[in-house]
Scaffold this motif. Structure first.
Motif, PDB file in Angstrom:
ATOM      1  N   CYS A 126      15.271  41.775  73.082  1.00  0.00           N
ATOM      2  CA  CYS A 126      14.250  42.193  74.052  1.00  0.00           C
ATOM      3  C   CYS A 126      14.590  43.513  74.741  1.00  0.00           C
ATOM      4  O   CYS A 126      13.755  44.056  75.451  1.00  0.00           O
ATOM      5  CB  CYS A 126      13.999  41.097  75.100  1.00  0.00           C
ATOM      6  N   GLY A 127      15.800  44.021  74.555  1.00  0.00           N
ATOM      7  CA  GLY A 127      16.189  45.291  75.156  1.00  0.00           C
ATOM      8  C   GLY A 127      16.656  45.200  76.598  1.00  0.00           C
ATOM      9  O   GLY A 127      16.972  46.213  77.216  1.00  0.00           O
ATOM     10  N   ALA A 128      16.732  44.006  77.153  1.00  0.00           N
ATOM     11  CA  ALA A 128      17.142  43.838  78.549  1.00  0.00           C
ATOM     12  C   ALA A 128      18.628  44.124  78.723  1.00  0.00           C
ATOM     13  O   ALA A 128      19.427  43.979  77.809  1.00  0.00           O
ATOM     14  CB  ALA A 128      16.828  42.426  79.024  1.00  0.00           C
ATOM     15  N   SER A 129      18.960  44.537  79.925  1.00  0.00           N
ATOM     16  CA  SER A 129      20.348  44.714  80.347  1.00  0.00           C
ATOM     17  C   SER A 129      20.524  43.923  81.634  1.00  0.00           C
ATOM     18  O   SER A 129      19.569  43.793  82.396  1.00  0.00           O
ATOM     19  CB  SER A 129      20.657  46.183  80.611  1.00  0.00           C
ATOM     20  N   PRO A 130      21.667  43.415  81.930  1.00  0.00           N
ATOM     21  CA  PRO A 130      22.894  43.471  81.150  1.00  0.00           C
ATOM     22  C   PRO A 130      22.921  42.377  80.092  1.00  0.00           C
ATOM     23  O   PRO A 130      22.176  41.407  80.161  1.00  0.00           O
ATOM     24  CB  PRO A 130      23.974  43.201  82.200  1.00  0.00           C
ATOM     25  N   VAL A 131      23.800  42.565  79.134  1.00  0.00           N
ATOM     26  CA  VAL A 131      24.031  41.527  78.131  1.00  0.00           C
ATOM     27  C   VAL A 131      25.247  40.728  78.580  1.00  0.00           C
ATOM     28  O   VAL A 131      26.242  41.300  79.016  1.00  0.00           O
ATOM     29  CB  VAL A 131      24.247  42.107  76.719  1.00  0.00           C
ATOM     30  N   GLU A 132      25.126  39.425  78.510  1.00  0.00           N
ATOM     31  CA  GLU A 132      26.222  38.555  78.920  1.00  0.00           C
ATOM     32  C   GLU A 132      26.591  37.558  77.831  1.00  0.00           C
ATOM     33  O   GLU A 132      27.507  36.767  77.991  1.00  0.00           O
ATOM     34  CB  GLU A 132      25.842  37.807  80.201  1.00  0.00           C
ATOM     35  N   THR A 151      24.435  41.245  70.667  1.00  0.00           N
ATOM     36  CA  THR A 151      24.590  40.928  72.079  1.00  0.00           C
ATOM     37  C   THR A 151      23.223  40.550  72.642  1.00  0.00           C
ATOM     38  O   THR A 151      22.194  41.057  72.188  1.00  0.00           O
ATOM     39  CB  THR A 151      25.178  42.115  72.862  1.00  0.00           C
ATOM     40  N   LEU A 152      23.242  39.644  73.635  1.00  0.00           N
ATOM     41  CA  LEU A 152      21.999  39.046  74.122  1.00  0.00           C
ATOM     42  C   LEU A 152      21.965  38.943  75.637  1.00  0.00           C
ATOM     43  O   LEU A 152      23.010  38.774  76.277  1.00  0.00           O
ATOM     44  CB  LEU A 152      21.853  37.630  73.551  1.00  0.00           C
ATOM     45  N   CYS A 153      20.748  38.957  76.173  1.00  0.00           N
ATOM     46  CA  CYS A 153      20.556  38.641  77.588  1.00  0.00           C
ATOM     47  C   CYS A 153      20.568  37.111  77.721  1.00  0.00           C
ATOM     48  O   CYS A 153      20.562  36.387  76.718  1.00  0.00           O
ATOM     49  CB  CYS A 153      19.237  39.219  78.101  1.00  0.00           C
ATOM     50  N   THR A 154      20.567  36.632  78.937  1.00  0.00           N
ATOM     51  CA  THR A 154      20.616  35.192  79.172  1.00  0.00           C
ATOM     52  C   THR A 154      19.408  34.473  78.585  1.00  0.00           C
ATOM     53  O   THR A 154      19.540  33.421  77.943  1.00  0.00           O
ATOM     54  CB  THR A 154      20.733  34.905  80.678  1.00  0.00           C
ATOM     55  N   MET A 155      18.214  35.034  78.762  1.00  0.00           N
ATOM     56  CA  MET A 155      17.001  34.388  78.258  1.00  0.00           C
ATOM     57  C   MET A 155      17.012  34.292  76.728  1.00  0.00           C
ATOM     58  O   MET A 155      16.715  33.246  76.163  1.00  0.00           O
ATOM     59  CB  MET A 155      15.754  35.139  78.728  1.00  0.00           C
ATOM     60  N   CYS A 156      17.352  35.365  76.064  1.00  0.00           N
ATOM     61  CA  CYS A 156      17.367  35.343  74.600  1.00  0.00           C
ATOM     62  C   CYS A 156      18.499  34.474  74.058  1.00  0.00           C
ATOM     63  O   CYS A 156      18.365  33.884  72.984  1.00  0.00           O
ATOM     64  CB  CYS A 156      17.438  36.759  74.036  1.00  0.00           C
ATOM     65  N   ALA A 192       8.987  41.715  74.543  1.00  0.00           N
ATOM     66  CA  ALA A 192       9.106  42.414  75.824  1.00  0.00           C
ATOM     67  C   ALA A 192      10.159  41.712  76.688  1.00  0.00           C
ATOM     68  O   ALA A 192      10.415  40.515  76.528  1.00  0.00           O
ATOM     69  CB  ALA A 192       7.759  42.411  76.546  1.00  0.00           C
ATOM     70  N   GLU A 193      10.767  42.467  77.594  1.00  0.00           N
ATOM     71  CA  GLU A 193      11.777  41.896  78.483  1.00  0.00           C
ATOM     72  C   GLU A 193      11.231  40.723  79.293  1.00  0.00           C
ATOM     73  O   GLU A 193      11.972  39.802  79.631  1.00  0.00           O
ATOM     74  CB  GLU A 193      12.330  42.955  79.432  1.00  0.00           C
ATOM     75  N   ASP A 194       9.937  40.759  79.613  1.00  0.00           N
ATOM     76  CA  ASP A 194       9.338  39.688  80.417  1.00  0.00           C
ATOM     77  C   ASP A 194       8.649  38.624  79.561  1.00  0.00           C
ATOM     78  O   ASP A 194       7.850  37.837  80.048  1.00  0.00           O
ATOM     79  CB  ASP A 194       8.356  40.265  81.440  1.00  0.00           C
ATOM     80  N   ALA A 195       8.971  38.565  78.281  1.00  0.00           N
ATOM     81  CA  ALA A 195       8.368  37.593  77.364  1.00  0.00           C
ATOM     82  C   ALA A 195       8.715  36.168  77.789  1.00  0.00           C
ATOM     83  O   ALA A 195       9.763  35.917  78.396  1.00  0.00           O
ATOM     84  CB  ALA A 195       8.859  37.830  75.940  1.00  0.00           C
ATOM     85  N   SER A 196       7.832  35.256  77.451  1.00  0.00           N
ATOM     86  CA  SER A 196       8.071  33.847  77.753  1.00  0.00           C
ATOM     87  C   SER A 196       9.154  33.303  76.823  1.00  0.00           C
ATOM     88  O   SER A 196       9.464  33.905  75.786  1.00  0.00           O
ATOM     89  CB  SER A 196       6.785  33.042  77.569  1.00  0.00           C
ATOM     90  N   MET A 197       9.680  32.149  77.179  1.00  0.00           N
ATOM     91  CA  MET A 197      10.698  31.528  76.332  1.00  0.00           C
ATOM     92  C   MET A 197      10.114  31.174  74.971  1.00  0.00           C
ATOM     93  O   MET A 197      10.783  31.328  73.950  1.00  0.00           O
ATOM     94  CB  MET A 197      11.280  30.284  77.011  1.00  0.00           C
ATOM     95  N   SER A 198       8.876  30.725  74.933  1.00  0.00           N
ATOM     96  CA  SER A 198       8.289  30.369  73.634  1.00  0.00           C
ATOM     97  C   SER A 198       8.137  31.607  72.755  1.00  0.00           C
ATOM     98  O   SER A 198       8.355  31.526  71.534  1.00  0.00           O
ATOM     99  CB  SER A 198       6.952  29.649  73.820  1.00  0.00           C
ATOM    100  N   GLN A 199       7.798  32.762  73.331  1.00  0.00           N
ATOM    101  CA  GLN A 199       7.705  33.994  72.553  1.00  0.00           C
ATOM    102  C   GLN A 199       9.085  34.384  72.003  1.00  0.00           C
ATOM    103  O   GLN A 199       9.202  34.817  70.851  1.00  0.00           O
ATOM    104  CB  GLN A 199       7.135  35.130  73.402  1.00  0.00           C
ATOM    105  N   ARG A 200      10.107  34.224  72.833  1.00  0.00           N
ATOM    106  CA  ARG A 200      11.467  34.544  72.407  1.00  0.00           C
ATOM    107  C   ARG A 200      11.911  33.619  71.277  1.00  0.00           C
ATOM    108  O   ARG A 200      12.501  34.060  70.289  1.00  0.00           O
ATOM    109  CB  ARG A 200      12.440  34.432  73.584  1.00  0.00           C
ATOM    110  N   MET A 201      11.602  32.337  71.432  1.00  0.00           N
ATOM    111  CA  MET A 201      11.990  31.362  70.412  1.00  0.00           C
ATOM    112  C   MET A 201      11.301  31.648  69.081  1.00  0.00           C
ATOM    113  O   MET A 201      11.923  31.552  68.021  1.00  0.00           O
ATOM    114  CB  MET A 201      11.688  29.945  70.902  1.00  0.00           C
ATOM    115  N   GLU A 202      10.030  32.021  69.139  1.00  0.00           N
ATOM    116  CA  GLU A 202       9.295  32.373  67.916  1.00  0.00           C
ATOM    117  C   GLU A 202       9.933  33.569  67.231  1.00  0.00           C
ATOM    118  O   GLU A 202      10.114  33.583  66.012  1.00  0.00           O
ATOM    119  CB  GLU A 202       7.831  32.660  68.232  1.00  0.00           C
ATOM    120  N   LEU A 203      10.258  34.601  68.024  1.00  0.00           N
ATOM    121  CA  LEU A 203      10.882  35.799  67.462  1.00  0.00           C
ATOM    122  C   LEU A 203      12.224  35.467  66.824  1.00  0.00           C
ATOM    123  O   LEU A 203      12.493  35.856  65.679  1.00  0.00           O
ATOM    124  CB  LEU A 203      11.100  36.871  68.539  1.00  0.00           C
TER     125      LEU A 203
END
Length: 163
Positions: free
Chosen positions: A71-77, A86-91, A140-151
């Protein structure tokens, strides 16, 4: 019976009192085993520190690793060991949802990484190499969890079968 025992610390000298020689020997055995355990623990901790430093250097070596691969978010943890990103918490949650057979997720700072895990992860080349391998599709950084899971399922699940 008084028994002196040089402890685990360089300047540590401990005095124990035992009622008899058998009790004195039991104290010595217990303390010897504990000192060995502490020494092994210190050796392991030093090794983990070297692995963590190597991991940190790898993540910082490439600017693309500073952003979430999905999703391009920072920071990656977080990182996917098996996907090499590397991933953000949501992804990272989305990666966990597709199962460890596709993506094994670890914290960059909270989890202990073995030398082998660090070597395998760094050998994959980071987010830039992963984009070439898995494609550069993102949500997108503000994508829902279901959108992230689909991706994540589409990008890594189907790509893993083809690659």
């Amino acid at each position: 019976i008084n028994a002196e025992y040089g402890g685990c610390e360089a300047d540590g000298l401990f005095v124990f009192e035992a009622a008899n020689e058998d009790e004195c020997q039991r104290w010595r055995n217990v303390l010897s085993v504990r000192c060995e355990a502490l020494t092994l623990q210190a050796i392991r901790a030093a090794g983990e520190t070297q692995s963590e430093e190597k991991l940190k250097q790898h993540v910082q070596a490439c600017a693309s690793n500073a952003q979430c691969a999905d999703c391009g978010a920072s920071p990656v943890e977080w990182a996917s060991l098996s996907c090499g990103v590397t991933l953000c918490t949501m992804c990272s949650g989305a990666h966990r949802s597709i199962g460890v057979h596709v993506s094994t997720v670890r914290s960059l700072s909270l989890d202990a990484w073995s030398d082998e895990q660090v070597d395998d992860f760094t050998a994959m080349g980071g987010n830039l190499a992963a984009c070439e391998r898995w494609g550069d599709e993102r949500v997108a950084e503000d994508a829902s969890m279901s959108q992230r899971m689909e991706l994540v399922a589409r990008k890594y699940g189907s790509s893993r079968e083809e690659k």
